[in-house]
Design an enzyme around this catalytic site. Structure first.
Site, PDB file in Angstrom:
ATOM      1  N   ASP A   1       0.845  -1.190   0.000  1.00 21.05           N
ATOM      2  CA  ASP A   1       0.000   0.000   0.000  1.00 21.05           C
ATOM      3  C   ASP A   1       0.887   1.249   0.000  1.00 21.05           C
ATOM      4  O   ASP A   1       1.892   1.317   0.699  1.00 21.05           O
ATOM      5  CB  ASP A   1      -0.924   0.004   1.222  1.00 21.05           C
ATOM      6  CG  ASP A   1      -2.074   0.991   1.076  1.00 21.05           C
ATOM      7  OD1 ASP A   1      -3.217   0.540   0.933  1.00 21.05           O
ATOM      8  OD2 ASP A   1      -1.811   2.222   1.099  1.00 21.05           O
ATOM      9  N   ILE A   2       0.477   2.251  -0.765  1.00 21.47           N
ATOM     10  CA  ILE A   2       1.270   3.481  -0.889  1.00 21.47           C
ATOM     11  C   ILE A   2       1.246   4.301   0.405  1.00 21.47           C
ATOM     12  O   ILE A   2       2.151   5.118   0.636  1.00 21.47           O
ATOM     13  CB  ILE A   2       0.744   4.309  -2.087  1.00 21.47           C
ATOM     14  CG1 ILE A   2       1.820   5.245  -2.635  1.00 21.47           C
ATOM     15  CG2 ILE A   2      -0.521   5.075  -1.737  1.00 21.47           C
ATOM     16  CD1 ILE A   2       1.476   5.841  -3.999  1.00 21.47           C
TER      17      ILE A   2
ATOM     18  N   ASN B   1     -12.877  -3.311   2.127  1.00 19.38           N
ATOM     19  CA  ASN B   1     -13.868  -2.245   2.248  1.00 19.38           C
ATOM     20  C   ASN B   1     -14.758  -2.239   1.009  1.00 19.38           C
ATOM     21  O   ASN B   1     -14.274  -2.418  -0.110  1.00 19.38           O
ATOM     22  CB  ASN B   1     -13.169  -0.890   2.360  1.00 19.38           C
ATOM     23  CG  ASN B   1     -12.352  -0.760   3.625  1.00 19.38           C
ATOM     24  OD1 ASN B   1     -12.803  -1.139   4.703  1.00 19.38           O
ATOM     25  ND2 ASN B   1     -11.141  -0.225   3.515  1.00 19.38           N
TER      26      ASN B   1
ATOM     27  N   GLU C   1     -12.161   3.353  -1.278  1.00 18.70           N
ATOM     28  CA  GLU C   1     -11.588   4.456  -2.051  1.00 18.70           C
ATOM     29  C   GLU C   1     -11.366   4.046  -3.506  1.00 18.70           C
ATOM     30  O   GLU C   1     -11.617   4.834  -4.417  1.00 18.70           O
ATOM     31  CB  GLU C   1     -10.246   4.835  -1.402  1.00 18.70           C
ATOM     32  CG  GLU C   1      -9.470   5.918  -2.080  1.00 18.70           C
ATOM     33  CD  GLU C   1      -8.062   6.040  -1.472  1.00 18.70           C
ATOM     34  OE1 GLU C   1      -7.131   6.309  -2.235  1.00 18.70           O
ATOM     35  OE2 GLU C   1      -7.909   5.856  -0.246  1.00 18.70           O
ATOM     36  N   VAL C   2     -10.904   2.828  -3.719  1.00 18.18           N
ATOM     37  CA  VAL C   2     -10.574   2.365  -5.072  1.00 18.18           C
ATOM     38  C   VAL C   2     -11.591   1.299  -5.494  1.00 18.18           C
ATOM     39  O   VAL C   2     -11.684   0.239  -4.843  1.00 18.18           O
ATOM     40  CB  VAL C   2      -9.145   1.791  -5.125  1.00 18.18           C
ATOM     41  CG1 VAL C   2      -8.828   1.312  -6.545  1.00 18.18           C
ATOM     42  CG2 VAL C   2      -8.126   2.839  -4.671  1.00 18.18           C
TER      43      VAL C   2
ATOM     44  N   HIS D   1     -10.283  -5.414  -3.562  1.00 19.19           N
ATOM     45  CA  HIS D   1      -8.968  -5.658  -2.987  1.00 19.19           C
ATOM     46  C   HIS D   1      -9.126  -6.078  -1.536  1.00 19.19           C
ATOM     47  O   HIS D   1     -10.062  -5.654  -0.863  1.00 19.19           O
ATOM     48  CB  HIS D   1      -8.062  -4.430  -3.075  1.00 19.19           C
ATOM     49  CG  HIS D   1      -8.677  -3.159  -2.581  1.00 19.19           C
ATOM     50  ND1 HIS D   1      -9.603  -2.456  -3.323  1.00 19.19           N
ATOM     51  CD2 HIS D   1      -8.527  -2.468  -1.427  1.00 19.19           C
ATOM     52  CE1 HIS D   1      -9.982  -1.380  -2.644  1.00 19.19           C
ATOM     53  NE2 HIS D   1      -9.346  -1.371  -1.472  1.00 19.19           N
TER      54      HIS D   1
ATOM     55  N   HIS E   1      -6.978  -5.849   1.947  1.00 19.51           N
ATOM     56  CA  HIS E   1      -5.826  -5.334   2.682  1.00 19.51           C
ATOM     57  C   HIS E   1      -5.318  -6.471   3.573  1.00 19.51           C
ATOM     58  O   HIS E   1      -6.125  -7.154   4.220  1.00 19.51           O
ATOM     59  CB  HIS E   1      -6.235  -4.191   3.609  1.00 19.51           C
ATOM     60  CG  HIS E   1      -6.818  -2.990   2.921  1.00 19.51           C
ATOM     61  ND1 HIS E   1      -6.112  -1.823   2.744  1.00 19.51           N
ATOM     62  CD2 HIS E   1      -8.046  -2.771   2.385  1.00 19.51           C
ATOM     63  CE1 HIS E   1      -6.872  -0.926   2.135  1.00 19.51           C
ATOM     64  NE2 HIS E   1      -8.059  -1.479   1.908  1.00 19.51           N
TER      65      HIS E   1
HETATM   66  P1  5GP Z   1      -9.814   1.273   0.167  1.00 22.28           P
HETATM   67  O1  5GP Z   1     -10.134   2.483   0.979  1.00 22.28           O
HETATM   68  O2  5GP Z   1     -10.385   1.372  -1.237  1.00 22.28           O
HETATM   69  O3  5GP Z   1     -10.157  -0.003   0.848  1.00 22.28           O
HETATM   70  O4  5GP Z   1      -8.236   1.231   0.054  1.00 22.28           O
HETATM   71  C1  5GP Z   1      -7.522   1.724  -1.028  1.00 22.28           C
HETATM   72  C2  5GP Z   1      -6.056   1.682  -0.665  1.00 22.28           C
HETATM   73  O5  5GP Z   1      -5.295   1.903  -1.839  1.00 22.28           O
HETATM   74  C3  5GP Z   1      -5.628   2.748   0.342  1.00 22.28           C
HETATM   75  O6  5GP Z   1      -5.076   2.106   1.485  1.00 22.28           O
HETATM   76  C4  5GP Z   1      -4.587   3.580  -0.421  1.00 22.28           C
HETATM   77  O7  5GP Z   1      -3.507   3.985   0.386  1.00 22.28           O
HETATM   78  C5  5GP Z   1      -4.156   2.630  -1.526  1.00 22.28           C
HETATM   79  N1  5GP Z   1      -3.722   3.280  -2.743  1.00 22.28           N
HETATM   80  C6  5GP Z   1      -4.349   4.306  -3.396  1.00 22.28           C
HETATM   81  N2  5GP Z   1      -3.669   4.634  -4.506  1.00 22.28           N
HETATM   82  C7  5GP Z   1      -2.594   3.805  -4.561  1.00 22.28           C
HETATM   83  C8  5GP Z   1      -1.512   3.653  -5.481  1.00 22.28           C
HETATM   84  O8  5GP Z   1      -1.393   4.355  -6.491  1.00 22.28           O
HETATM   85  N3  5GP Z   1      -0.597   2.688  -5.210  1.00 22.28           N
HETATM   86  C9  5GP Z   1      -0.685   1.881  -4.095  1.00 22.28           C
HETATM   87  N4  5GP Z   1       0.270   0.973  -3.926  1.00 22.28           N
HETATM   88  N5  5GP Z   1      -1.694   1.995  -3.212  1.00 22.28           N
HETATM   89  C10 5GP Z   1      -2.628   2.938  -3.450  1.00 22.28           C
END
Ligand code: 5GP
Length: 121
Positions: free
Chosen positions: A33-34, A91, A99-100, A104, A106
């Site tokens: 994760d970034i 999520n 967010e994405v 996925h 985590h």
């Molecule tokens: P969500 O909130 O959708 O469950 O988690 C999305 C995750 O993707 C977040 O923890 C965020 O830090 C990670 N993320 C967003 N953009 C990027 C990216 O460009 N590269 C990587 N490696 N992680 C990302």
């Protein structure tokens, strides 16, 4: 919700954006994760175009589902976190604060992670 091919994980899967890869097979890609929220914070994404867990389990093939979930477990084993323990979390949607919009999981590990979810605000 229709799949958006411009989401950031789709771009990572197509190689348009770099990632710090930790695992890849026919069914899944895993990368750091970034913005890590724990000493170990890895994301595992299926290669197919699925928005969420419910989309995936409704529409993916048996092979994709088996392959993806095997990959999640294999990533945990390869990270060496199965002994001390870890959390696998997906999520979904607005209330899940996804967010994405590409499915996925985590994988969080490397410290005591606290109980479940934050209390209601
Ligand atoms: P969500 O909130 O959708 O469950 O988690 C999305 C995750 O993707 C977040 O923890 C965020 O830090 C990670 N993320 C967003 N953009 C990027 C990216 O460009 N590269 C990587 N490696 N992680 C990302």
């Amino acid at each position: 919700m229709a799949y958006d091919r411009n989401n950031v994980f789709a771009k990572i899967l197509r190689g348009e954006i770099p990632c710090k890869k930790v695992f890849e097979d026919d069914w899944a890609l895993a990368f750091h994760d970034i913005n890590p929220q724990a000493p170990v914070h890895v994301l595992v994404v299926p290669k197919g175009e699925y928005v969420s867990l419910d989309d995936f389990t409704a529409n993916a093939s048996e092979a994709e589902i088996a392959g993806f979930f095997r990959a999640v477990g294999q990533v945990a084993r390869e990270l060496g976190v199965t002994g001390p323990g870890y959390r696998a979390l997906s999520n979904v949607g607005h209330d899940g604060q996804q967010e994405v919009p590409h499915l996925h999981f985590h994988i969080f590990a490397g410290r005591r992670l606290g109980r479940m979810v934050a209390r209601a605000e």
